[in-house]
Motif scaffolding. Structure first.
Motif, short mmCIF file in Angstrom:
data_model
loop_
_atom_site.label_atom_id
_atom_site.label_comp_id
_atom_site.label_asym_id
_atom_site.label_seq_id
_atom_site.Cartn_x
_atom_site.Cartn_y
_atom_site.Cartn_z
N MET A 129 0.67 -1.07 -0.06
CA MET A 129 0.06 0.04 0.17
C MET A 129 0.91 1.21 0.17
SD MET A 129 -2.84 -1.53 -0.52
CE MET A 129 -3.81 0.18 -0.28
N GLU A 130 1.83 1.23 0.61
CA GLU A 130 2.92 2.35 0.68
C GLU A 130 3.44 2.54 -0.77
OE1 GLU A 130 6.09 2.00 3.43
OE2 GLU A 130 4.83 1.69 5.15
N GLY A 131 3.67 1.54 -1.38
CA GLY A 131 4.29 1.80 -2.83
C GLY A 131 3.18 2.01 -3.58
N LEU A 132 1.95 1.83 -3.60
CA LEU A 132 0.90 2.31 -4.52
C LEU A 132 0.56 3.53 -4.26
CD1 LEU A 132 -1.60 -0.82 -4.16
CD2 LEU A 132 -0.28 -0.26 -6.00
N ASN A 133 0.60 4.08 -2.93
CA ASN A 133 0.42 5.49 -2.57
C ASN A 133 1.59 6.20 -3.09
OD1 ASN A 133 -1.94 5.66 -0.98
ND2 ASN A 133 -1.14 4.52 0.39
N ALA A 134 2.81 5.75 -3.43
CA ALA A 134 3.86 6.48 -3.85
C ALA A 134 3.72 6.99 -5.27
CB ALA A 134 5.26 5.90 -3.57
N ILE A 135 2.81 6.21 -5.83
CA ILE A 135 2.44 6.50 -7.45
C ILE A 135 1.39 7.57 -7.51
CG2 ILE A 135 1.83 5.43 -9.53
CD1 ILE A 135 2.71 2.85 -8.40
N ASN A 136 1.73 8.82 -8.05
CA ASN A 136 0.97 9.74 -8.19
C ASN A 136 0.27 9.42 -9.50
OD1 ASN A 136 -0.35 11.98 -8.81
ND2 ASN A 136 1.05 13.53 -7.74
N ILE A 137 -1.02 9.08 -9.60
CA ILE A 137 -1.50 8.58 -10.89
C ILE A 137 -2.03 9.84 -11.51
CG2 ILE A 137 -4.13 8.76 -10.10
CD1 ILE A 137 -2.28 5.53 -11.98
N ASP A 138 -2.11 10.95 -11.06
CA ASP A 138 -2.56 12.19 -11.70
C ASP A 138 -1.71 12.64 -12.55
OD1 ASP A 138 -5.06 12.02 -10.71
OD2 ASP A 138 -4.34 13.23 -8.98
#
Length: 252
Positions: A122-131
């Motif tokens: 989840m930390e890794g997913l949150n580190a990706i700024n999808i915008d």
């Protein structure tokens, strides 16, 4: 909640539920083979996953109710229900509350409590700024700092999809963050289950440990366990032929 689903084949109804951070896409190839064995296969996306709606709730009570709503809406009578990991716990919770099923197949999970172990993901997913994401390669580079295994990274990053103006997620990250502890919660037994239940374990997985099956049998009195040699937690992906054979033999 009305879940997104796919259907392949005609015959005995078989419902399939995926695991945490997965989707119906992950099991579509296996489902096509099962459809040739005499099943109508329904593959579902769980809430907050795939193409199903998002919600602020993510626990086994509401996911079991989602499953019941789907079965009722489709008019299915006594389907066989298969769930992998999180999907398996959803199926077990469903069986504690509902009786409309013939058999259950639980893939590489036990009803017991599992400590939270997805924090780094989840930390890794949150580190990706999808915008602002420019490419899948950029997402891979960021995520590799949190998840070292290439296969696991590829599996999870399938949740990114391209739109006309950039990228978006097929998972509801804020809810899955806030409800993460619920993924490992125990499925408490309010009643004994005497219908047939097959537990499938991957020999290389530690999710079902020695001694767990004795505890399982106290609630699921007509349960059996098979171990698929060489399979890891994603049994259907690592040993698809053996997985399909085991499911077909038990379910038909």
């Amino acid at each position: 909640m009305k879940l997104f689903s796919r259907k392949v084949g005609e015959g005995k109804p078989l419902i399939i539920l995926h695991g945490f951070l997965g989707s119906s896409d992950n099991l579509f190839t296996v489902s096509k083979y099962l459809a040739t064995q005499g099943f109508s296969v329904f593959i579902l996306d769980a809430r907050n996953h795939g193409q199903s709606p998002s919600s602020s709730e993510h626990n086994y009570q509401v996911m079991a109710d989602d499953l019941a709503e789907f079965i009722d809406a489709e008019g299915l009578e006594n389907p066989v229900i298969l769930g992998h990991s999180m999907g398996g716990k959803t199926v077990l919770q469903y069986a504690q509350k509902y009786d409309n099923y013939e058999k259950l197949i639980i893939v590489d999970i036990a009803p017991k409590f599992y400590p939270t172990h997805h924090e780094h993901i989840m930390e890794g997913l949150n580190a990706i700024n999808i915008d602002t994401l420019k490419s899948r390669k950029e997402a891979e580079e960021i995520f590799s700092e949190y998840v070292s295994d290439p296969g696991e990274r590829q599996f999870i990053l399938k949740n990114i999809y391209r739109m006309d103006d950039g990228f978006a997620w097929r998972i509801n990250i804020p809810t899955l963050n806030s409800e993460l502890e619920n993924v490992g919660e125990e499925i408490e037994s309010s009643k004994n289950i005497d219908k047939p239940v097959l537990f499938i374990k991957g020999s290389e997985s530690s999710y079902i440990k020695d001694g767990d099956f004795e505890l399982i049998q106290k609630t699921y009195t007509n349960a059996q366990l098979i171990v698929i040699d060489g399979a890891n937690h994603w049994v259907h992906a690592t040993k698809p032929k053996e997985f399909i054979e085991a499911v077909t033999e038990f379910a038909l």
